[in-house]
Design an enzyme around this catalytic site. Structure first.
Site, PDB file in Angstrom:
ATOM      1  CD1 TRP A 119      -7.625 -36.336 -28.645  1.00  0.00           C
ATOM      2  CD2 TRP A 119      -7.605 -34.713 -30.177  1.00  0.00           C
ATOM      3  NE1 TRP A 119      -6.711 -35.396 -28.248  1.00  0.00           N
ATOM      4  CE2 TRP A 119      -6.675 -34.382 -29.167  1.00  0.00           C
ATOM      5  CE3 TRP A 119      -7.761 -33.843 -31.248  1.00  0.00           C
ATOM      6  CZ2 TRP A 119      -5.914 -33.217 -29.202  1.00  0.00           C
ATOM      7  CZ3 TRP A 119      -7.006 -32.689 -31.283  1.00  0.00           C
ATOM      8  CH2 TRP A 119      -6.096 -32.383 -30.275  1.00  0.00           C
ATOM      9  CG  HIS A 120     -10.097 -32.795 -34.117  1.00  0.00           C
ATOM     10  ND1 HIS A 120      -9.535 -33.952 -34.581  1.00  0.00           N
ATOM     11  CD2 HIS A 120      -9.210 -31.813 -34.416  1.00  0.00           C
ATOM     12  CE1 HIS A 120      -8.368 -33.680 -35.133  1.00  0.00           C
ATOM     13  NE2 HIS A 120      -8.152 -32.395 -35.050  1.00  0.00           N
ATOM     14  N   GLY A 121     -13.506 -33.018 -30.988  1.00  0.00           N
ATOM     15  CA  GLY A 121     -14.603 -32.365 -30.284  1.00  0.00           C
ATOM     16  C   GLY A 121     -15.805 -33.265 -30.146  1.00  0.00           C
ATOM     17  CG  PHE A 145     -10.130 -29.266 -30.208  1.00  0.00           C
ATOM     18  CD1 PHE A 145     -11.509 -29.308 -30.295  1.00  0.00           C
ATOM     19  CD2 PHE A 145      -9.418 -28.777 -31.269  1.00  0.00           C
ATOM     20  CE1 PHE A 145     -12.152 -28.873 -31.434  1.00  0.00           C
ATOM     21  CE2 PHE A 145     -10.052 -28.354 -32.425  1.00  0.00           C
ATOM     22  CZ  PHE A 145     -11.424 -28.399 -32.499  1.00  0.00           C
TER      23      PHE A 145
END
Lengths: 472, 84
Positions: free
Chosen positions: A322-324, A472
């Site tokens: 999700w973060h990257g 993000f």
């Protein structure tokens, strides 16, 4: 439009001036219009995507209400559309890069990734928000919202659109049904949050960013320099991200809305599980309720061995992703998953007199602080070769006298810049005992501290940097 | 609500939480007074409680329902609706 710009300040003053002169119904239209303007100001093209996502989820919500016998299919349609948008814009380039690399490693004809997909700001945040709506409607926790404009406002509400908190429909939408008022106490608290947020961003995060950028750019580095850089990055990312959340919450309060609290002094956590209850709370609680619990429940019911370990690893893998779109973020997630598993395993056979011993708590907090910062190193350093190099540095080699001096000097600077964060943690711990809510003492203290922070912003602000979580 | 259900719910909770049935009864009372929203167990215990309740009452909760059964009042209400 970014918060720490003159554009935003003028925009927000205009919004406040008009908003409180409208009735509740027109407030929704107005907020929707200015939220689209806010988002389109960053890049007009983004509006098509968020509008498409809004239309699909609005339609799917209504469809679940009208055709409950097909609700599972409709849920899957919504998830497929939302996750396709997110997957394409955020992860497709990463996927193509990795396929090309795999082909190269296998000695097969490969290719160069010439795709240049522009990542729409905040897509991870608003996609998760929309999904929360559909899942809650599917689960019967929430009625489908009939009014399109109200639902569209939930998706695009400008204070938290770009970097959260990830607001759940079940928390936000009911606020649209209530009359919004602005009490003096609310205004005071909102203004304090705003000034504190701007101070954290402009004075702490942006100044410490200078140290971080220098130290992470060093070709020849040492153990002390690397870990001073990691410590400084911990200060930066916490100050930066919590600043955004505070400014978002403060702005929303001035519009009569309450947002979810996103941080609760994460650096005083004594375990990884506690850390994730205090760090990016809106994400961790979302992941817990919408991914971890359903997955763990499903696997447990199927009597899958080690269901808890599998569920935690998958969940934290997704937290990282999700973060990257990068392997460092995936390792960041898996690292935290492994920490939770190891702590849970130890907890199983640690006697209560050790586990609950308050004299040991400071040591547990220090240990968790160090472990969290190892995670930050994975977060900050995008190249695996550098991560491995940092981890292989010997703590017994301090480098040249100049390097040692530089490490101490920069550590002192980062520590000094982080002092307001620690003071704030102490203050919130004792606040209600020493300064009762709405007491003259608290009002006076907040006024003086706000003025000092305001002067600090004018005099000490660092070189302007974008918010870290914008990516993000 | 049948008091027999209560006793069986408390037995399951006591087993998962490592508390006595009397302590669980106290938890139930405090959750009632807190408006039924305060959760006194973590996510891992939550799933074990759900699985324990399914075994004890020979029922199967829907996934989304199970996720929401975070307090004793909600557990009571759900079981009452399923078992009568």
């Amino acid at each position: 439009m970014i918060f720490h710009s003159l554009d935003f300040i003028l925009f927000f003053l205009f919004v406040l001036a008009v908003y409180w002169n409208l009735n509740r119904k027109f407030q929704v239209f107005f907020l929707l219009g200015v939220s689209y303007f806010f988002y389109g100001y960053i890049h007009p093209w983004f509006l098509y995507l968020i509008f498409a996502s809004t239309v699909v989820d609005y339609g799917c919500g209504l469809a679940i209400g009208r055709f409950p016998q097909h609700k599972r299919t409709i849920l899957w349609v919504s998830l497929a559309v939302n996750l396709s948008f997110l997957g394409f814009f955020k992860y497709f380039g990463f996927f193509v890069d990795n396929v090309a690399e795999l082909l190269r490693l296998a000695g097969l004809p490969s290719f160069t990734n010439n795709l240049d997909i522009y990542l729409p700001v905040g897509i991870s945040f608003y996609t998760f928000q929309s999904i929360s709506y559909i899942v809650d409607v599917y689960a019967g926790r929430l009625k489908p919202r009939e009014n399109f404009f109200e639902f569209a406002l939930f998706v695009v509400f400008f204070p938290q659109l770009v970097a959260g908190p990830i607001e759940r429909a079940i928390h936000f939408l009911p606020q649209l049904d209530q009359d919004r008022t602005l009490k003096v106490q609310e205004v005071r608290e909102a203004l304090f949050l705003l000034v504190w947020g701007f101070f954290k961003k402009l004075v702490i995060a942006d100044n410490v960013a200078f140290i971080v950028n220098k130290l992470f750019a060093l070709e020849q580095t040492t153990f002390p320099l690397v870990w001073v850089g990691v410590f400084a990055f911990g200060v930066q990312v916490y100050a930066d991200f919590s600043a955004y959340s505070d400014i978002a919450s403060g702005s929303a309060r001035l519009l009569g809305f309450q947002l979810t609290r996103n941080f609760n002094h994460p650096f005083i956590s004594a375990s990884p599980a506690e850390y994730w209850k205090r760090w990016h709370i809106s994400l961790s609680s979302y992941i817990q309720d919408y991914i971890f619990l359903p997955l763990y429940f499903y696997l447990s019911r199927k009597a899958i061995k080690r269901a808890i370990v599998i569920s935690l690893l998958i969940t934290f893998f997704l937290v990282g992703l999700w973060h990257g779109a990068g392997w460092n973020f995936i390792w960041f997630g898996i690292y935290h998953g492994v920490l939770v598993i190891i702590y849970g395993w130890f907890k199983g056979f640690t006697p209560p007199w050790i586990r609950d011993n308050r004299w040991l708590k400071p040591f547990q907090i220090v240990l968790m602080f160090i472990l969290a910062h190892i995670g930050f190193m994975l977060f900050r350093e995008t190249e695996m070769i550098y991560i491995l190099r940092h981890l292989s540095l010997s703590p017994f080699v301090g480098g040249t006298p100049l390097q040692q001096q530089a490490a101490w000097f920069l550590f002192g600077q980062a520590l000094f810049l982080s002092l307001p964060l620690w003071i704030h943690t102490l203050y919130e711990h004792y606040r209600d005992r020493l300064f009762p809510a709405d007491s003259g003492l608290r009002i006076a203290l907040h006024t003086v501290v706000s003025l000092l922070m305001f002067m600090g912003i004018l005099v000490l602000r660092g070189d302007s940097q974008s918010f870290i979580y914008f990516q993000f | 609500m049948h008091s027999d259900h209560d006793a069986r719910i408390f037995k399951v909770l006591a087993g998962v939480l490592g508390k006595s049935a009397a302590e669980v009864a106290q938890l139930a009372a405090s959750q009632e007074s807190a408006g039924g929203d305060a959760q006194f167990w973590d996510s891992l215990q939550h799933i074990n409680i759900i699985l324990g309740l399914e075994a004890e009452f020979r029922v199967q909760f829907e996934l989304m329902v199970a996720i929401d059964l975070k307090t004793i009042p909600r557990i009571r209400a759900q079981l009452a609706s399923m078992l009568g």
